[in-house]
Design a protein around this motif. Structure first.
Motif, PDB file in Angstrom:
ATOM      1  N   ALA A  23       0.830  -1.209   0.000  1.00 43.71           N
ATOM      2  CA  ALA A  23       0.000   0.000   0.000  1.00 43.71           C
ATOM      3  C   ALA A  23       0.863   1.258   0.000  1.00 43.71           C
ATOM      4  CB  ALA A  23      -0.934  -0.006   1.202  1.00 43.71           C
ATOM      5  N   VAL A  24       1.939   1.233   0.757  1.00 43.21           N
ATOM      6  CA  VAL A  24       2.847   2.391   0.800  1.00 43.21           C
ATOM      7  C   VAL A  24       3.425   2.650  -0.587  1.00 43.21           C
ATOM      8  CG1 VAL A  24       5.033   3.242   1.718  1.00 43.21           C
ATOM      9  CG2 VAL A  24       3.412   2.090   3.240  1.00 43.21           C
ATOM     10  N   ILE A  25       3.795   1.565  -1.269  1.00 43.62           N
ATOM     11  CA  ILE A  25       4.398   1.711  -2.593  1.00 43.62           C
ATOM     12  C   ILE A  25       3.348   2.110  -3.632  1.00 43.62           C
ATOM     13  CG2 ILE A  25       5.677   0.491  -4.404  1.00 43.62           C
ATOM     14  CD1 ILE A  25       6.965  -1.187  -2.195  1.00 43.62           C
ATOM     15  N   VAL A  26       2.090   1.679  -3.460  1.00 37.50           N
ATOM     16  CA  VAL A  26       1.010   2.100  -4.358  1.00 37.50           C
ATOM     17  C   VAL A  26       0.858   3.620  -4.328  1.00 37.50           C
ATOM     18  CG1 VAL A  26      -1.500   2.113  -4.655  1.00 37.50           C
ATOM     19  CG2 VAL A  26      -0.318  -0.053  -4.339  1.00 37.50           C
ATOM     20  N   VAL A  27       0.862   4.170  -3.122  1.00 38.34           N
ATOM     21  CA  VAL A  27       0.730   5.625  -2.973  1.00 38.34           C
ATOM     22  C   VAL A  27       1.895   6.342  -3.646  1.00 38.34           C
ATOM     23  CG1 VAL A  27       0.679   7.522  -1.322  1.00 38.34           C
ATOM     24  CG2 VAL A  27      -0.598   5.427  -0.845  1.00 38.34           C
ATOM     25  N   ALA A  28       3.074   5.801  -3.518  1.00 34.67           N
ATOM     26  CA  ALA A  28       4.261   6.446  -4.076  1.00 34.67           C
ATOM     27  C   ALA A  28       4.360   6.295  -5.585  1.00 34.67           C
ATOM     28  CB  ALA A  28       5.514   5.867  -3.418  1.00 34.67           C
ATOM     29  N   SER A  29       3.842   5.187  -6.118  1.00 29.63           N
ATOM     30  CA  SER A  29       4.020   4.882  -7.543  1.00 29.63           C
ATOM     31  C   SER A  29       2.806   5.165  -8.407  1.00 29.63           C
ATOM     32  CB  SER A  29       4.411   3.406  -7.704  1.00 29.63           C
ATOM     33  OG  SER A  29       3.318   2.568  -7.321  1.00 29.63           O
ATOM     34  N   GLY A  30       1.602   5.023  -7.843  1.00 28.16           N
ATOM     35  CA  GLY A  30       0.385   5.178  -8.633  1.00 28.16           C
ATOM     36  C   GLY A  30       0.100   3.990  -9.527  1.00 28.16           C
ATOM     37  N   SER A  31       0.691   2.820  -9.263  1.00 27.90           N
ATOM     38  CA  SER A  31       0.494   1.622 -10.082  1.00 27.90           C
ATOM     39  C   SER A  31      -0.868   0.999  -9.822  1.00 27.90           C
ATOM     40  CB  SER A  31       1.599   0.597  -9.795  1.00 27.90           C
ATOM     41  OG  SER A  31       1.283  -0.646 -10.397  1.00 27.90           O
ATOM     42  N   VAL A  32      -1.711   0.931 -10.871  1.00 28.32           N
ATOM     43  CA  VAL A  32      -3.025   0.337 -10.708  1.00 28.32           C
ATOM     44  C   VAL A  32      -2.929  -1.190 -10.610  1.00 28.32           C
ATOM     45  CG1 VAL A  32      -3.559   0.096 -13.175  1.00 28.32           C
ATOM     46  CG2 VAL A  32      -5.405   0.419 -11.532  1.00 28.32           C
ATOM     47  N   ALA A  33      -1.931  -1.777 -11.267  1.00 26.62           N
ATOM     48  CA  ALA A  33      -1.739  -3.221 -11.159  1.00 26.62           C
ATOM     49  C   ALA A  33      -1.379  -3.599  -9.723  1.00 26.62           C
ATOM     50  CB  ALA A  33      -0.656  -3.697 -12.116  1.00 26.62           C
ATOM     51  N   LEU A  34      -0.477  -2.813  -9.131  1.00 25.51           N
ATOM     52  CA  LEU A  34      -0.089  -3.077  -7.749  1.00 25.51           C
ATOM     53  C   LEU A  34      -1.258  -2.791  -6.799  1.00 25.51           C
ATOM     54  CD1 LEU A  34       2.123  -3.959  -5.828  1.00 25.51           C
ATOM     55  CD2 LEU A  34       2.886  -1.577  -5.685  1.00 25.51           C
ATOM     56  N   LEU A  35      -2.079  -1.794  -7.136  1.00 21.99           N
ATOM     57  CA  LEU A  35      -3.275  -1.524  -6.330  1.00 21.99           C
ATOM     58  C   LEU A  35      -4.206  -2.724  -6.336  1.00 21.99           C
ATOM     59  CD1 LEU A  35      -5.224   0.282  -4.743  1.00 21.99           C
ATOM     60  CD2 LEU A  35      -6.058   1.156  -6.942  1.00 21.99           C
ATOM     61  N   GLY A  36      -4.425  -3.297  -7.531  1.00 21.04           N
ATOM     62  CA  GLY A  36      -5.281  -4.479  -7.612  1.00 21.04           C
ATOM     63  C   GLY A  36      -4.730  -5.624  -6.789  1.00 21.04           C
ATOM     64  N   ASP A  37      -3.408  -5.816  -6.857  1.00 18.77           N
ATOM     65  CA  ASP A  37      -2.776  -6.884  -6.086  1.00 18.77           C
ATOM     66  C   ASP A  37      -2.897  -6.625  -4.585  1.00 18.77           C
ATOM     67  OD1 ASP A  37      -1.343  -9.303  -5.966  1.00 18.77           O
ATOM     68  OD2 ASP A  37       0.513  -8.222  -5.603  1.00 18.77           O
ATOM     69  N   THR A  38      -2.734  -5.362  -4.181  1.00 21.56           N
ATOM     70  CA  THR A  38      -2.844  -5.013  -2.761  1.00 21.56           C
ATOM     71  C   THR A  38      -4.261  -5.251  -2.241  1.00 21.56           C
ATOM     72  OG1 THR A  38      -1.131  -3.333  -3.039  1.00 21.56           O
ATOM     73  CG2 THR A  38      -2.499  -3.183  -1.072  1.00 21.56           C
ATOM     74  N   LEU A  39      -5.250  -4.823  -3.036  1.00 21.89           N
ATOM     75  CA  LEU A  39      -6.648  -5.033  -2.643  1.00 21.89           C
ATOM     76  C   LEU A  39      -6.959  -6.517  -2.492  1.00 21.89           C
ATOM     77  CD1 LEU A  39      -8.419  -2.405  -4.945  1.00 21.89           C
ATOM     78  CD2 LEU A  39      -8.178  -2.311  -2.449  1.00 21.89           C
ATOM     79  N   HIS A  40      -6.399  -7.297  -3.401  1.00 23.71           N
ATOM     80  CA  HIS A  40      -6.623  -8.748  -3.335  1.00 23.71           C
ATOM     81  C   HIS A  40      -5.980  -9.334  -2.086  1.00 23.71           C
ATOM     82  CE1 HIS A  40      -6.881 -12.673  -5.907  1.00 23.71           C
ATOM     83  NE2 HIS A  40      -7.786 -12.622  -4.964  1.00 23.71           N
ATOM     84  N   ASN A  41      -4.810  -8.842  -1.723  1.00 29.03           N
ATOM     85  CA  ASN A  41      -4.146  -9.324  -0.517  1.00 29.03           C
ATOM     86  C   ASN A  41      -4.943  -8.972   0.742  1.00 29.03           C
ATOM     87  OD1 ASN A  41      -1.931 -10.604  -1.640  1.00 29.03           O
ATOM     88  ND2 ASN A  41      -0.739  -8.734  -1.773  1.00 29.03           N
ATOM     89  N   VAL A  42      -5.488  -7.756   0.756  1.00 30.02           N
ATOM     90  CA  VAL A  42      -6.308  -7.355   1.905  1.00 30.02           C
ATOM     91  C   VAL A  42      -7.548  -8.228   2.000  1.00 30.02           C
ATOM     92  CG1 VAL A  42      -7.716  -5.501   2.868  1.00 30.02           C
ATOM     93  CG2 VAL A  42      -5.476  -4.978   1.908  1.00 30.02           C
ATOM     94  N   ALA A  43      -8.191  -8.460   0.835  1.00 32.59           N
ATOM     95  CA  ALA A  43      -9.385  -9.310   0.817  1.00 32.59           C
ATOM     96  C   ALA A  43      -9.053 -10.714   1.295  1.00 32.59           C
ATOM     97  CB  ALA A  43      -9.970  -9.354  -0.591  1.00 32.59           C
ATOM     98  N   ASP A  44      -7.892 -11.219   0.857  1.00 31.69           N
ATOM     99  CA  ASP A  44      -7.472 -12.555   1.265  1.00 31.69           C
ATOM    100  C   ASP A  44      -7.254 -12.618   2.768  1.00 31.69           C
ATOM    101  OD1 ASP A  44      -6.827 -15.172   1.011  1.00 31.69           O
ATOM    102  OD2 ASP A  44      -4.826 -14.866   0.204  1.00 31.69           O
ATOM    103  N   ALA A  45      -6.629 -11.589   3.322  1.00 29.80           N
ATOM    104  CA  ALA A  45      -6.410 -11.562   4.773  1.00 29.80           C
ATOM    105  C   ALA A  45      -7.735 -11.509   5.523  1.00 29.80           C
ATOM    106  CB  ALA A  45      -5.540 -10.358   5.142  1.00 29.80           C
ATOM    107  N   LEU A  46      -8.696 -10.745   5.008  1.00 33.01           N
ATOM    108  CA  LEU A  46      -9.981 -10.587   5.685  1.00 33.01           C
ATOM    109  C   LEU A  46     -10.824 -11.861   5.674  1.00 33.01           C
ATOM    110  CD1 LEU A  46     -11.060  -7.000   4.574  1.00 33.01           C
ATOM    111  CD2 LEU A  46     -10.147  -7.726   6.788  1.00 33.01           C
ATOM    112  N   THR A  47     -10.542 -12.778   4.742  1.00 38.12           N
ATOM    113  CA  THR A  47     -11.287 -14.034   4.735  1.00 38.12           C
ATOM    114  C   THR A  47     -11.016 -14.847   5.999  1.00 38.12           C
ATOM    115  OG1 THR A  47      -9.521 -15.144   3.486  1.00 38.12           O
ATOM    116  CG2 THR A  47     -11.343 -14.206   2.217  1.00 38.12           C
TER     117      THR A  47
END
Length: 317
Positions: free
Chosen positions: A41-65
């Protein structure tokens, strides 16, 4: 002959232990995935990468399961009562439905962000950090995936296996982010949202596998090899002439069985009961993850006798 049912104290202890193992897996994997997502998430903010954003969101969703699964494992420890006569093991299957819904939501969100960025391409900053975050995401998710799938299969938890498959897909999608970062480094910013769309497709594939796994559990499907094994166990019990119907079902991560055996029609009630008890004992000890069995004994003979004639009209085909 009256059906005989027996709950083994040893099997009950084992069921509690498997629930404890499941809780441990959830706690450890939750911590690993949340740490991974925080770094990304820190790197998403710094880079603006939408691919990395999608991956980060998926990781958060996976953790929340881990949350619905932890609730399910906790509920599954409750003893059966007069309303829930089979206990609360089905809560695990309900948690599986929640997991499928979370995967669906993460796919929709990742796809939306990718399409939005396709329509409005933007340069990616800190490409090297994006690549590093992708590698961290892969390592964290693959470790969690192996851990969840291994323990899930050992304790017979379809929901935990589905969660592990989810984490494994996260790992490979993290590697896909590397492609987006590489494309951006070569001067093709559109590579980032394209990889984001590929990640969405990958999430849809794991959604299909997880949905199929949970559907099978909700429909009481079992591996036919388990039925074959139960029949072979029963056939080896002294006094069993033939094996009738064998029904198995998962309740949470434990198996329950309802079986019919045929014994000599001249056998006394006491002897027939002893055969049923031995058949049940063998099943509980020799069939993996079987917690309880109900054994019904039928007389084998005399010739042409129909001992269930009065029930014929009530049985559905």
């Amino acid at each position: 002959m009256t059906p005989h049912s027996h709950d083994s104290a040893t099997k009950t202890d084992t069921a509690l232990e498997t629930s404890s193992r499941g809780m441990r897996v959830l706690g450890i994997s939750f911590a690993v995935l949340m740490f991974t997502a925080a770094v990304q998430a820190v790197i998403v903010v710094a880079s603006g990468s939408v691919a990395l954003l999608g991956d980060t969101l998926h990781n958060v969703a996976d953790a929340l399961t881990a949350v619905p699964l932890a609730i399910a494992f906790s509920l599954g420890r409750r003893a059966a009562n007069r309303r829930f006569t089979y206990g609360y093991g089905r809560a695990e299957d309900l948690a599986g439905i929640v997991i499928v819904l979370i995967i669906t939501a993460s796919a929709a969100l990742a796809g939306y962000e990718a399409v939005k960025r396709l329509l409005d391409p933007q340069d990616i900053r800190a490409v090297g950090w994006v690549a590093a975050a992708a590698l961290i995401g892969f390592l964290g998710n693959e470790w969690v995936a192996r851990y969840r799938i291994k323990v899930g299969r050992e304790i017979g938890s379809a929901a935990l296996v589905a969660d592990g498959l989810h984490a494994r897909t996260d790992g490979f999608t993290s590697l896909a982010v590397l492609l987006g970062a590489g494309g951006a480094a070569l001067g093709f910013p559109i590579a980032d949202p394209v990889v984001g769309l590929l990640i969405t497709v990958a999430i849809c594939f794991v959604l299909r596998d997880a949905a199929r796994e949970i559907y099978h559990r909700l429909m009481d499907a079992v591996d036919p090899a388990l039925v074959d094994a139960a029949e072979q166990i029963l056939a080896r019990v002294e006094g069993v002439r033939r094996v009738g119907s064998v029904r198995l079902r998962w309740i949470g991560h434990t198996l329950h069985a309802e079986v019919e055996i045929l014994v000599d029609h001249d056998m006394s009630v006491v002897d027939a009961h002893a055969v049923a008890v031995e058949a049940e004992h063998r099943l509980i000890h020799d069939l993996a993850r079987l917690r309880a069995a109900t054994v019904h004994t039928d007389p084998d003979g005399p010739p042409n006798a129909d001992h269930h004639a009065s029930l014929t009209a009530h049985r559905t085909r």
